[in-house]
Design an enzyme around this catalytic site. Structure first.
Site, short mmCIF file in Angstrom:
data_model
loop_
_atom_site.label_atom_id
_atom_site.label_comp_id
_atom_site.label_asym_id
_atom_site.label_seq_id
_atom_site.Cartn_x
_atom_site.Cartn_y
_atom_site.Cartn_z
N SER A 1 0.83 -1.20 0.00
CA SER A 1 0.00 0.00 0.00
C SER A 1 0.87 1.25 0.00
O SER A 1 1.98 1.25 0.55
CB SER A 1 -0.85 -0.04 1.27
OG SER A 1 -1.41 1.22 1.53
N TYR B 234 -1.80 -1.08 10.75
CA TYR B 234 -2.07 -1.58 9.40
C TYR B 234 -0.89 -1.24 8.48
O TYR B 234 -0.32 -2.11 7.81
CB TYR B 234 -3.37 -0.98 8.85
CG TYR B 234 -3.52 -1.24 7.37
CD1 TYR B 234 -3.83 -2.51 6.90
CD2 TYR B 234 -3.32 -0.22 6.43
CE1 TYR B 234 -3.93 -2.77 5.54
CE2 TYR B 234 -3.43 -0.47 5.07
CZ TYR B 234 -3.73 -1.73 4.63
OH TYR B 234 -3.83 -1.98 3.29
N LYS C 187 2.21 -3.74 6.63
CA LYS C 187 2.61 -3.82 5.22
C LYS C 187 4.12 -3.61 5.08
O LYS C 187 4.79 -4.29 4.29
CB LYS C 187 1.86 -2.78 4.39
CG LYS C 187 0.37 -3.03 4.29
CD LYS C 187 0.07 -4.27 3.46
CE LYS C 187 -1.37 -4.69 3.53
NZ LYS C 187 -1.62 -6.01 2.93
P1 NAD Z 1 -10.91 -7.11 1.35
O1 NAD Z 1 -11.11 -7.12 2.82
O2 NAD Z 1 -12.07 -6.87 0.48
O3 NAD Z 1 -10.24 -8.49 0.90
C1 NAD Z 1 -9.43 -9.27 1.73
C2 NAD Z 1 -9.91 -10.71 1.64
O4 NAD Z 1 -9.08 -11.54 2.42
C3 NAD Z 1 -11.34 -10.89 2.18
O5 NAD Z 1 -12.07 -11.66 1.26
C4 NAD Z 1 -11.16 -11.64 3.49
O6 NAD Z 1 -12.26 -12.48 3.78
C5 NAD Z 1 -9.87 -12.41 3.23
N1 NAD Z 1 -9.05 -12.71 4.39
C6 NAD Z 1 -8.63 -11.85 5.35
N2 NAD Z 1 -7.83 -12.50 6.23
C7 NAD Z 1 -7.74 -13.79 5.79
C8 NAD Z 1 -7.08 -14.94 6.28
N3 NAD Z 1 -6.34 -14.91 7.39
N4 NAD Z 1 -7.20 -16.10 5.59
C9 NAD Z 1 -7.94 -16.16 4.46
N5 NAD Z 1 -8.61 -15.10 3.97
C10 NAD Z 1 -8.50 -13.93 4.63
O7 NAD Z 1 -9.73 -6.08 1.04
P2 NAD Z 1 -9.22 -5.51 -0.35
O8 NAD Z 1 -9.56 -4.07 -0.42
O9 NAD Z 1 -9.59 -6.41 -1.45
O10 NAD Z 1 -7.65 -5.59 -0.10
C11 NAD Z 1 -6.86 -6.66 -0.58
C12 NAD Z 1 -5.42 -6.42 -0.18
O11 NAD Z 1 -4.98 -5.17 -0.72
C13 NAD Z 1 -5.18 -6.34 1.31
O12 NAD Z 1 -3.94 -6.94 1.61
C14 NAD Z 1 -5.11 -4.86 1.57
O13 NAD Z 1 -4.36 -4.55 2.71
C15 NAD Z 1 -4.43 -4.36 0.31
N6 NAD Z 1 -4.70 -2.93 0.03
C16 NAD Z 1 -6.00 -2.50 -0.08
C17 NAD Z 1 -6.24 -1.14 -0.32
C18 NAD Z 1 -7.65 -0.62 -0.41
O14 NAD Z 1 -7.84 0.59 -0.31
N7 NAD Z 1 -8.66 -1.46 -0.63
C19 NAD Z 1 -5.18 -0.24 -0.47
C20 NAD Z 1 -3.88 -0.73 -0.38
C21 NAD Z 1 -3.65 -2.08 -0.12
N1 UFG Z 2 -12.49 11.41 3.55
C1 UFG Z 2 -13.49 12.29 3.90
N2 UFG Z 2 -14.64 11.76 4.43
C2 UFG Z 2 -14.84 10.44 4.62
C3 UFG Z 2 -13.80 9.54 4.24
C4 UFG Z 2 -12.63 10.07 3.73
O1 UFG Z 2 -13.35 13.50 3.75
O2 UFG Z 2 -15.91 10.04 5.12
C5 UFG Z 2 -11.26 11.95 2.93
C6 UFG Z 2 -9.99 11.66 3.71
O3 UFG Z 2 -9.76 12.65 4.68
C7 UFG Z 2 -8.94 11.62 2.59
C8 UFG Z 2 -9.70 11.08 1.39
O4 UFG Z 2 -11.08 11.30 1.68
O5 UFG Z 2 -8.53 12.94 2.30
C9 UFG Z 2 -9.49 9.60 1.15
O6 UFG Z 2 -9.76 8.87 2.34
P1 UFG Z 2 -9.94 7.29 2.36
O7 UFG Z 2 -10.27 6.89 3.75
O8 UFG Z 2 -10.87 6.86 1.29
O9 UFG Z 2 -8.49 6.75 1.93
P2 UFG Z 2 -7.06 6.98 2.59
O10 UFG Z 2 -6.24 7.71 1.58
O11 UFG Z 2 -7.17 7.57 3.93
O12 UFG Z 2 -6.54 5.48 2.78
C10 UFG Z 2 -6.70 4.47 1.78
C11 UFG Z 2 -6.94 3.11 2.42
C12 UFG Z 2 -5.69 2.63 3.11
C13 UFG Z 2 -4.53 2.66 2.16
C14 UFG Z 2 -4.36 4.03 1.56
C15 UFG Z 2 -3.30 3.92 0.51
O13 UFG Z 2 -7.98 3.19 3.38
O14 UFG Z 2 -5.88 1.29 3.48
O15 UFG Z 2 -5.59 4.43 0.95
O16 UFG Z 2 -3.18 5.05 -0.20
F1 UFG Z 2 -3.41 2.34 2.82
#
Ligand code: NAD
Ligand code: UFG
Length: 335
Positions: A124, A149, A153
């Site tokens: 991330s 979190y 990572k």
């Molecule tokens: P998500 O929660 O939708 O998907 C994660 C999946 O993993 C879920 O289906 C959950 O049931 C499964 N899971 C969790 N722990 C597990 C375990 N111990 N064993 C088996 N299954 C398990 O999340 P996502 O948004 O799809 O994120 C996927 C990956 O990308 C994660 O590693 C997350 O940290 C990373 N990531 C997500 C974002 C974001 O904004 N969505 C940003 C940066 C990185």
């Molecule tokens: N924000 C609002 N109102 C809300 C939610 C968010 O104003 O209800 C704003 C935040 O302050 C920020 C922007 O919208 O300026 C984006 O916020 P998000 O919570 O959607 O995303 P973040 O950038 O905070 O974090 C996300 C994921 C993290 C990941 C990161 C990587 O939640 O898991 O992006 O860039 F690590």
């Protein structure tokens, strides 16, 4: 290729399964359904007309992983399985480090045992902490994460680097995602957070659909063009395709450790997203300005040049596509 996708029924994992199947790969999914619904498996089939092999279970379960690698002749792993709520990680550090770090050690141990040394890991942009400048390059400083979190990572990235140092026959891609939003254009899969969403796009979509009353915009006094936070939003389908390109690269190179930013390279403010969403979907999004959210940074967007040059990947979908597809999914799946 036969690919084990851990966390493959989740948000990014399900979209990646679709792309893998459409590129004629075989897909094996391990998911414990802690943040996904089993129906996603059928939705993936509806989109692709292809089946995945599904194992219900936890990645901490070493015997289960041993069984999967014994039964399935896996060529590569994409590891999505993790918890991802920043705020919750501050309250539950033990759970987060166990689920986001200990499970990866179990996975890597079993991969090593079965001589499967090709892995794509979901990292991330949060590993950059509060960036010194934007756009962010892969060589920029990491660290200073402000929550478990983000630190989890960073730890896994270090584990992968140490592993590669110990044995350079491993083939590893670390993908640092910026802000994935949107949904598959079919509206069949997307981001479906339980309860009140913590992230901006699902919150906007639920206000627009009438499920929530009003968006709180966290601060309008940042040093950005309109004072609200700026992020690099990327369509989840573009992001999913990035994984296919990363696998291609690993297959081509045979061994190595590669790190890529996956973002569009463009920053949009909170208010940009609100107004684009309103325009594209012809809906009103009520919002009010409130205090800054603790731990937020002003601006974060990628320099995605390395992924373009080395993976031949670049995001193609626009902010309008992201807003349209996110809303389509919410409306189609409204209860
Ligand atoms: P998500 O929660 O939708 O998907 C994660 C999946 O993993 C879920 O289906 C959950 O049931 C499964 N899971 C969790 N722990 C597990 C375990 N111990 N064993 C088996 N299954 C398990 O999340 P996502 O948004 O799809 O994120 C996927 C990956 O990308 C994660 O590693 C997350 O940290 C990373 N990531 C997500 C974002 C974001 O904004 N969505 C940003 C940066 C990185
Ligand atoms: N924000 C609002 N109102 C809300 C939610 C968010 O104003 O209800 C704003 C935040 O302050 C920020 C922007 O919208 O300026 C984006 O916020 P998000 O919570 O959607 O995303 P973040 O950038 O905070 O974090 C996300 C994921 C993290 C990941 C990161 C990587 O939640 O898991 O992006 O860039 F690590």
């Amino acid at each position: 290729m036969k690919v084990l996708v851990t966390g493959g029924l989740g948000y990014i994992g399900s979209h990646t399964c679709v792309e893998l199947l459409q590129e004629n790969n075989e897909v094996v999914v391990l998911d414990n359904l802690s943040n996904a619904k089993v129906e996603v498996k059928d939705k993936i089939k509806q989109i692709t007309n292809k089946d995945i092999k599904f194992y219900l279970g936890d990645m901490i379960d070493e015997e289960l992983l041993d069984k999967i690698f014994t039964e399935e002749k896996i060529d590569a792993v994409i590891d999505f399985a993790a918890y991802k709520a920043v705020g919750e990680s501050v309250q539950k550090p033990i759970e987060y480090y166990t689920n986001n770090v200990s499970t990866v050690l179990v996975l890597l141990k079993q991969m090593k045992k079965h001589n499967v040394k090709r892995i794509v890991f979901s990292s991330s942009a949060t590993v950059y902490g509060d960036p010194e400048h934007v756009p962010i390059k892969e060589t920029d400083k990491t660290g200073n994460t402000t929550n478990p979190y983000g630190t989890s990572k960073l730890f896994v990235e270090q584990i992968l680097k140490d592993l590669y140092k110990s044995d350079n026959t491993w083939d590893i891609a670390i993908l640092r995602y910026f802000n994935p939003i949107g949904a598959h254009p079919s509206g069949l899969i997307g981001e479906a957070p339980n309860g009140i969403p913590a992230n901006l796009m699902p919150y906007i979509a639920k206000v627009a659909s009438g499920e929530l009353e009003c968006l709180s915009v966290f601060g309008n006094d940042y040093p950005t063009k309109d004072g609200t936070g700026v992020r690099d939003y990327i369509h989840v389908v573009d992001l999913a395709k990035g994984h296919i390109k990363a696998l291609d690269k690993l297959q081509k190179e045979k061994s190595g450790l590669y790190i890529y930013n996956l973002g569009t390279g463009t920053g949009y403010s909170v208010l940009d997203l609100v107004t684009t969403f309103e325009k594209v979907n012809n809906v009103k999004v009520n919002y009010k300005i409130v205090e800054r959210r603790p731990g937020d940074i002003a601006e974060c967007f990628a320099d995605p040049t390395k992924a373009k040059e080395e993976l031949n990947w670049q995001a193609t979908l626009s902010i309008e596509d992201m807003c349209r597809d996110a809303y389509h999914f919410i409306i189609k799946n409204k209860k």
